[in-house]
Design an enzyme around this catalytic site. Structure first.
Site, PDB file in Angstrom:
ATOM      1  CB  ALA A 259      -0.790   0.077   1.275  1.00 55.08           C
TER       2      ALA A 259
ATOM      3  CD  GLU B 207       1.092  -5.817   5.838  1.00 59.13           C
ATOM      4  OE1 GLU B 207       1.931  -6.786   5.924  1.00 59.13           O
ATOM      5  OE2 GLU B 207       0.444  -5.980   4.510  1.00 59.13           O
TER       6      GLU B 207
ATOM      7  N   GLY C  44       0.600  -5.166   0.928  1.00 64.60           N
ATOM      8  CA  GLY C  44      -0.561  -5.117  -0.031  1.00 64.60           C
ATOM      9  C   GLY C  44      -0.345  -5.923  -1.323  1.00 64.60           C
TER      10      GLY C  44
ATOM     11  CD  GLU D  14      -2.255  -7.738   2.483  1.00 68.39           C
ATOM     12  OE1 GLU D  14      -1.771  -6.641   2.538  1.00 68.39           O
ATOM     13  OE2 GLU D  14      -3.289  -8.105   3.233  1.00 68.39           O
TER      14      GLU D  14
HETATM   15  N1  CO8 Z   1       4.688   3.300  -0.496  1.00 70.46           N
HETATM   16  C1  CO8 Z   1       5.114   4.403  -0.955  1.00 70.46           C
HETATM   17  N2  CO8 Z   1       6.187   4.571  -1.443  1.00 70.46           N
HETATM   18  C2  CO8 Z   1       7.034   3.451  -1.467  1.00 70.46           C
HETATM   19  C3  CO8 Z   1       6.570   2.135  -1.187  1.00 70.46           C
HETATM   20  C4  CO8 Z   1       5.350   2.278  -0.484  1.00 70.46           C
HETATM   21  N3  CO8 Z   1       5.081   0.816  -0.079  1.00 70.46           N
HETATM   22  N4  CO8 Z   1       7.623   1.324  -1.432  1.00 70.46           N
HETATM   23  C5  CO8 Z   1       8.707   1.978  -1.729  1.00 70.46           C
HETATM   24  N5  CO8 Z   1       8.351   3.468  -2.209  1.00 70.46           N
HETATM   25  C6  CO8 Z   1       8.901   4.569  -2.786  1.00 70.46           C
HETATM   26  C7  CO8 Z   1      10.087   4.859  -1.919  1.00 70.46           C
HETATM   27  O1  CO8 Z   1       9.856   5.792  -0.848  1.00 70.46           O
HETATM   28  C8  CO8 Z   1      11.044   5.515  -2.891  1.00 70.46           C
HETATM   29  O2  CO8 Z   1      10.752   6.638  -3.328  1.00 70.46           O
HETATM   30  P1  CO8 Z   1      11.723   7.987  -3.576  1.00 70.46           P
HETATM   31  O3  CO8 Z   1      12.544   7.534  -4.724  1.00 70.46           O
HETATM   32  O4  CO8 Z   1      10.925   9.117  -3.778  1.00 70.46           O
HETATM   33  O5  CO8 Z   1      12.587   8.038  -2.171  1.00 70.46           O
HETATM   34  C9  CO8 Z   1      10.933   4.578  -4.185  1.00 70.46           C
HETATM   35  O6  CO8 Z   1       9.693   3.935  -3.985  1.00 70.46           O
HETATM   36  C10 CO8 Z   1      12.015   3.313  -4.446  1.00 70.46           C
HETATM   37  O7  CO8 Z   1      11.979   2.739  -2.962  1.00 70.46           O
HETATM   38  P2  CO8 Z   1      13.326   2.376  -2.260  1.00 70.46           P
HETATM   39  O8  CO8 Z   1      14.524   3.653  -2.417  1.00 70.46           O
HETATM   40  O9  CO8 Z   1      13.030   2.185  -0.872  1.00 70.46           O
HETATM   41  O10 CO8 Z   1      13.970   1.267  -3.078  1.00 70.46           O
HETATM   42  P3  CO8 Z   1      14.781   0.116  -2.468  1.00 70.46           P
HETATM   43  O11 CO8 Z   1      15.263  -0.672  -3.336  1.00 70.46           O
HETATM   44  O12 CO8 Z   1      15.924   0.788  -1.215  1.00 70.46           O
HETATM   45  O13 CO8 Z   1      13.813  -0.659  -1.268  1.00 70.46           O
HETATM   46  C11 CO8 Z   1      12.072  -1.849  -0.687  1.00 70.46           C
HETATM   47  C12 CO8 Z   1      13.221  -1.402  -1.965  1.00 70.46           C
HETATM   48  C13 CO8 Z   1      12.596  -2.857   0.355  1.00 70.46           C
HETATM   49  C14 CO8 Z   1      10.745  -2.681  -1.335  1.00 70.46           C
HETATM   50  C15 CO8 Z   1      11.342  -0.598   0.081  1.00 70.46           C
HETATM   51  O14 CO8 Z   1      11.058   0.315  -0.776  1.00 70.46           O
HETATM   52  C16 CO8 Z   1      10.457  -0.852   1.134  1.00 70.46           C
HETATM   53  O15 CO8 Z   1      10.636  -1.504   2.025  1.00 70.46           O
HETATM   54  N6  CO8 Z   1       9.055  -0.566   0.940  1.00 70.46           N
HETATM   55  C17 CO8 Z   1       8.043  -0.635   1.712  1.00 70.46           C
HETATM   56  C18 CO8 Z   1       7.607  -1.988   1.862  1.00 70.46           C
HETATM   57  C19 CO8 Z   1       6.509  -2.038   2.674  1.00 70.46           C
HETATM   58  O16 CO8 Z   1       6.668  -1.845   3.917  1.00 70.46           O
HETATM   59  N7  CO8 Z   1       5.118  -2.336   2.256  1.00 70.46           N
HETATM   60  C20 CO8 Z   1       4.078  -2.605   2.891  1.00 70.46           C
HETATM   61  C21 CO8 Z   1       3.135  -1.219   3.167  1.00 70.46           C
HETATM   62  S1  CO8 Z   1       2.076  -1.598   4.201  1.00 70.46           S
HETATM   63  C22 CO8 Z   1       0.756  -2.375   3.120  1.00 70.46           C
HETATM   64  O17 CO8 Z   1       1.046  -3.025   2.187  1.00 70.46           O
HETATM   65  C23 CO8 Z   1      -0.512  -2.736   4.125  1.00 70.46           C
HETATM   66  C24 CO8 Z   1      -1.500  -3.167   3.165  1.00 70.46           C
HETATM   67  C25 CO8 Z   1      -2.930  -3.181   3.752  1.00 70.46           C
HETATM   68  C26 CO8 Z   1      -3.360  -1.782   4.020  1.00 70.46           C
HETATM   69  C27 CO8 Z   1      -4.895  -1.370   4.376  1.00 70.46           C
HETATM   70  C28 CO8 Z   1      -5.248  -0.091   4.505  1.00 70.46           C
HETATM   71  C29 CO8 Z   1      -4.873   1.007   3.585  1.00 70.46           C
END
Ligand code: CO8
Length: 264
Positions: A69, A138, A115, A118
């Protein structure tokens, strides 16, 4: 292909296969509300499109299917009611995938986290590229999965693996995902779409009513008591016996020719 113009999705067709691509590569295809809403519209349009027999769902770029998400949007949530409503919206998209009469083959081309994992579990068949990673991180954000992850990991993977993923937030690679049944095949990244489309093509050669009935029987009844689920299988089976395609399929076998399905 699609009558609607989308901002965060690409929808294309190749023969009888629709290819839907999550398209926010700069944020690793993070699922914001607009993307989820567009995905619902696309699925409903593809359901109605008689020329489409299967859907391949993938992510744009080489790094991610979907990294979850959109955490920016998520961080703005206030109040239990709003949080639950957002979860239900994402859950609704996964239910649309499961209830779609056409198989959804998910081609996981990189991270499928939160997400994203999921959404992948809402599909019917998952193929992963060698570089794919899966997880439910999460708990790192102070929440639990909200798009069905706590339930579908239990159903697809069993309690031990579900607990491991949802409680540690650790990720697993494509081969671990294959081992625990989260994906059905792992292929080199360059072959991912070819393999997903090949599977879609195989399904397109099978009887359309039977494919839709099989999905209904499996997705719709699997969690009922066995006797109730078996009754649904028997009813679906009985309905197909009255179809033209059953006559055609059996006749084609006996006449040693390929069947020509009418979809009736
Ligand atoms: N949301 C928003 N932006 C994101 C997300 C995300 N989930 N994941 C990555 N991005 C963005 C980063 O902020 C970054 O943006 P910017 O270049 O502007 O800084 C860009 O994408 C590239 O990401 P990274 O620089 O972090 O890339 P890396 O290769 O260093 O890392 C990862 C890749 C490991 C995937 C890392 O980006 C990460 O950990 N992302 C988040 C993963 C995460 O925690 N996902 C779970 C989110 S919560 C969820 O999904 C709940 C679902 C249910 C919700 C129900 C109610 C809404």
């Amino acid at each position: 292909m699609s009558t609607t113009a989308f901002e965060h999705l690409l929808v294309e067709s190749e023969g009888t296969t629709a290819i839907v691509t999550l398209n926010r590569p700069k944020v690793l295809n993070a699922l914001n509300a607009a993307l989820l809403s567009e995905l619902s519209v696309a699925l409903l349009e593809l359901e109605r499109n008689a020329s489409i027999r299967a859907i391949v769902l993938t992510g744009s770029g080489e790094k991610a299917f979907a990294a979850g998400a959109d955490i920016g949007e998520l961080s703005a949530l206030r109040g239990a009611r709003e949080g639950s409503a957002k979860a239900r919206t994402g859950q609704g998209v996964t239910r649309l995938m499961e209830r779609c009469s056409k198989p959804v083959i998910v081609a996981v081309n990189g991270y499928a986290l939160g997400g994203g994992c999921e959404l992948a579990m809402g599909g019917d068949i998952r193929i992963a590229s060698e570089n794919a990673r899966f997880g439910q991180p999460e708990v790192n954000l102070g929440i639990i999965p909200g798009y069905g992850g706590s339930q579908r990991t239990m159903r697809l993977l069993g309690a031990g693996m579900a607990m491991y993923l949802c409680l540690t937030g650790e990720t697993i690679d494509a081969h671990q995902a294959l081992q625990c049944g989260l994906v059905q095949k792992v292929v080199p990244a360059a072959e991912l779409m070819t393999e997903a489309k090949r599977i879609a093509g195989v399904i397109a050669t099978r009887a359309p009513l039977a494919i839709a009935a099989a999905k209904r029987a499996m997705n719709g009844a699997a969690h009922l008591a066995l006797d109730d689920a078996l009754e649904i299988e028997a009813l679906e089976f009985g309905a197909l016996i009255e179809s033209d395609d059953f006559r055609e399929g059996t006749a084609a076998f006996l006449e040693k020719r390929k069947p020509a399905w009418s979809g009736h």
